[in-house]
Scaffold this motif. Structure first.
Motif, PDB file in Angstrom:
ATOM      1  N   THR A  54       0.796  -1.109   0.002  1.00  0.00           N
ATOM      2  CA  THR A  54      -0.070   0.102  -0.091  1.00  0.00           C
ATOM      3  C   THR A  54       0.846   1.232   0.224  1.00  0.00           C
ATOM      4  OG1 THR A  54      -1.776   1.265   1.352  1.00  0.00           O
ATOM      5  CG2 THR A  54      -0.178   0.199   2.541  1.00  0.00           C
ATOM      6  N   ASP A 113      -1.413  -1.714  -4.352  1.00  0.00           N
ATOM      7  CA  ASP A 113      -2.688  -2.770  -4.252  1.00  0.00           C
ATOM      8  C   ASP A 113      -3.645  -1.894  -3.259  1.00  0.00           C
ATOM      9  OD1 ASP A 113      -1.507  -5.507  -4.940  1.00  0.00           O
ATOM     10  OD2 ASP A 113      -0.202  -5.079  -3.304  1.00  0.00           O
ATOM     11  N   ARG A 114      -3.515  -0.839  -2.710  1.00  0.00           N
ATOM     12  CA  ARG A 114      -4.264  -0.082  -1.902  1.00  0.00           C
ATOM     13  C   ARG A 114      -3.642   1.133  -1.791  1.00  0.00           C
ATOM     14  NH1 ARG A 114      -4.500  -4.198   2.948  1.00  0.00           N
ATOM     15  NH2 ARG A 114      -3.571  -2.381   4.125  1.00  0.00           N
ATOM     16  N   ILE A 153      -9.578  -0.585  -6.304  1.00  0.00           N
ATOM     17  CA  ILE A 153      -8.506  -0.137  -5.670  1.00  0.00           C
ATOM     18  C   ILE A 153      -9.003   0.526  -4.162  1.00  0.00           C
ATOM     19  CG2 ILE A 153      -6.367   1.136  -5.342  1.00  0.00           C
ATOM     20  CD1 ILE A 153      -6.200   0.895  -8.423  1.00  0.00           C
ATOM     21  N   PRO A 154      -8.473  -0.356  -3.169  1.00  0.00           N
ATOM     22  CA  PRO A 154      -9.203  -0.069  -1.577  1.00  0.00           C
ATOM     23  C   PRO A 154      -8.476   1.495  -1.189  1.00  0.00           C
ATOM     24  CG  PRO A 154      -8.652  -2.283  -1.727  1.00  0.00           C
ATOM     25  CD  PRO A 154      -7.784  -1.657  -2.937  1.00  0.00           C
ATOM     26  N   GLU A 180      -7.864   3.764   1.993  1.00  0.00           N
ATOM     27  CA  GLU A 180      -7.690   3.414   3.261  1.00  0.00           C
ATOM     28  C   GLU A 180      -8.335   4.794   3.900  1.00  0.00           C
ATOM     29  OE1 GLU A 180      -3.953   0.293   2.941  1.00  0.00           O
ATOM     30  OE2 GLU A 180      -3.841   2.329   3.845  1.00  0.00           O
ATOM     31  N   ARG A 233     -14.263   1.443  -3.278  1.00  0.00           N
ATOM     32  CA  ARG A 233     -14.014   0.377  -2.228  1.00  0.00           C
ATOM     33  C   ARG A 233     -13.162   1.049  -1.006  1.00  0.00           C
ATOM     34  NH1 ARG A 233     -11.803  -4.967  -2.069  1.00  0.00           N
ATOM     35  NH2 ARG A 233     -13.398  -5.640  -3.718  1.00  0.00           N
ATOM     36  N   THR A 281     -12.775   2.042   3.038  1.00  0.00           N
ATOM     37  CA  THR A 281     -12.611   1.309   4.338  1.00  0.00           C
ATOM     38  C   THR A 281     -12.357   2.465   5.475  1.00  0.00           C
ATOM     39  OG1 THR A 281     -10.200   1.074   4.182  1.00  0.00           O
ATOM     40  CG2 THR A 281     -11.440  -0.669   3.262  1.00  0.00           C
ATOM     41  N   SER A 317     -10.248  -6.462   1.543  1.00  0.00           N
ATOM     42  CA  SER A 317      -9.073  -5.971   0.797  1.00  0.00           C
ATOM     43  C   SER A 317      -7.598  -6.009   1.798  1.00  0.00           C
ATOM     44  CB  SER A 317      -9.303  -4.087   1.112  1.00  0.00           C
ATOM     45  OG  SER A 317     -10.180  -4.042   0.209  1.00  0.00           O
TER      46      SER A 317
END
Length: 361
Positions: free
Chosen positions: A204, A226-227, A260-261, A263, A292, A294, A335
């Motif tokens: 990330t 990835d994130r 794609i998460p 955060e 996505r 979170t 995720s």
């Protein structure tokens, strides 16, 4: 009339939650800082635990990411021995378990904990010992893994990436870069990210917090993140017309299409000036557009927060109930950087049954 939280505090804490963005050196108990500082003679701005907690929150509440980062001199300062690092890691797990977190990825920069003679490997081993002690004390109610962070203003990214791979089957599940975004674009560390991709490893990248769309674009399209850590500024690529219809630019569309998460850390974003208030935080728009999204804590000490509190704030601001909380929690679990079967098991056996029971009552 302002929406009120429909989620009682006791049930909020009991609800199974997933935390992907939480800094080990940003979540210490104030009393622990006081004790550890006394042992090594580290000077603190306050030596009473309650007063120190207030100092951290106020010093971090400046609206500047750079000023916010200065508070870490005191937390990192008392985390320079293996025993101190292990204690902080163990207490982190205990505090998260008490708040109903069932899975967490905790990040820290090993290079910040070597001032008194520890080697990088020693730091990771000390954290792992603390995590294991904390998980054992919680009786299996929580799973905690590491993310190893390299600092943008240093030049150790490849070395930390090597360290992450060396520990990949011993608790470390991912890599991260953090620190000031402006002037330190993620492409400076391209060799580390390309190496991790060749090793089939996850990472990330802090992007779109203190800096805008170019930082997100580089993280995604050059580095292959990835994130996205925070990712708040992706809203700069979304235009909402007078009728409330959103038009996504190409980068925002790509991030959403690829799932794609993001955060997101609402309280922290307000402290660092990435968002003006909870009610104006882009998380509502991004969630409504089905990015996505979170929900995370970032630094529990500096923001005087917990994951339960973050959800309570969103419930109060936007009227979120159990359905929204479940969606955000499942997003986070999907995720996570652990294997698919472990994610699936937590979603189907721990998370969804609990929320189904709340919503059927």
């Amino acid at each position: 009339m302002e929406p009120q939280s429909s989620l009682p505090d006791d049930l909020l804490r009991a609800a199974p939650k997933v935390l992907l963005h939480d800094h080990l050196d940003g979540g210490l108990r104030p009393a622990t800082i006081v004790e550890l500082a006394a042992e090594i003679g580290h000077p603190l701005p306050e030596t009473d635990a309650d007063a120190l907690a207030t100092w951290f929150a106020e010093a971090a509440d400046s609206g500047s990411l750079e000023r916010y980062l200065e508070t870490f001199a005191h937390t990192v300062g008392v985390m320079q021995t293996a025993s101190a690092v292990t204690r902080v890691a163990r207490e982190c797990v205990e505090d998260l378990a008490a708040d109903g977190v069932v899975y967490a990825e905790i990040r820290y920069a090993p290079e910040l904990h070597v001032e008194s003679g520890l080697e990088l490997e020693d730091v990771v081993a000390a954290v792992q010992q603390g995590f294991e002690e904390g998980m054992a004390a919680a009786g299996g109610r929580i799973v905690v893994r590491h993310l190893l962070t390299a600092m943008r203003q240093a030049a150790n990214a490849r070395e930390i990436a090597d360290l992450a791979i060396a520990w990949r089957d011993r608790g470390v599940v991912g890599f991260d870069i953090a620190g000031p975004e402006a002037g330190y674009p993620p492409t400076r560390f391209l060799d580390a990210f390309e190496y991790l991709q060749r090793e089939n490893f996850h990472f990330t990248i802090h992007a779109g917090e203190g800096f805008g769309l170019p930082s997100i674009w580089e993280a995604v399209q050059w580095c292959g993140a990835d994130r996205l850590g925070h990712g708040v500024r992706i809203v700069d690529d979304i235009k909402v017309d007078e009728a409330g219809v959103a038009q996504l630019g190409r980068l925002a569309s790509y991030v959403r299409d690829k799932r794609i998460p993001l955060e997101m850390c609402p309280s922290s974003n307000i402290q660092t000036g990435a968002a003006p208030s909870i009610s104006e935080h882009p998380i509502k728009l991004l969630a409504s557009l089905r990015f996505r999204v979170t929900v995370n804590t970032d630094n529990r000490l500096m923001s005087r927060t917990s994951l339960s509190k973050e959800f309570a704030l969103l419930s109060e601001a936007f009227g979120y109930g159990w359905a929204e909380m479940e969606w955000l929690t499942v997003n986070a679990m999907k995720s996570a950087f652990i294997p698919y079967d472990e994610r699936f098991r937590l979603i189907t056996q721990t998370i969804k049954p609990w929320y189904a029971e709340r919503m059927s009552g």
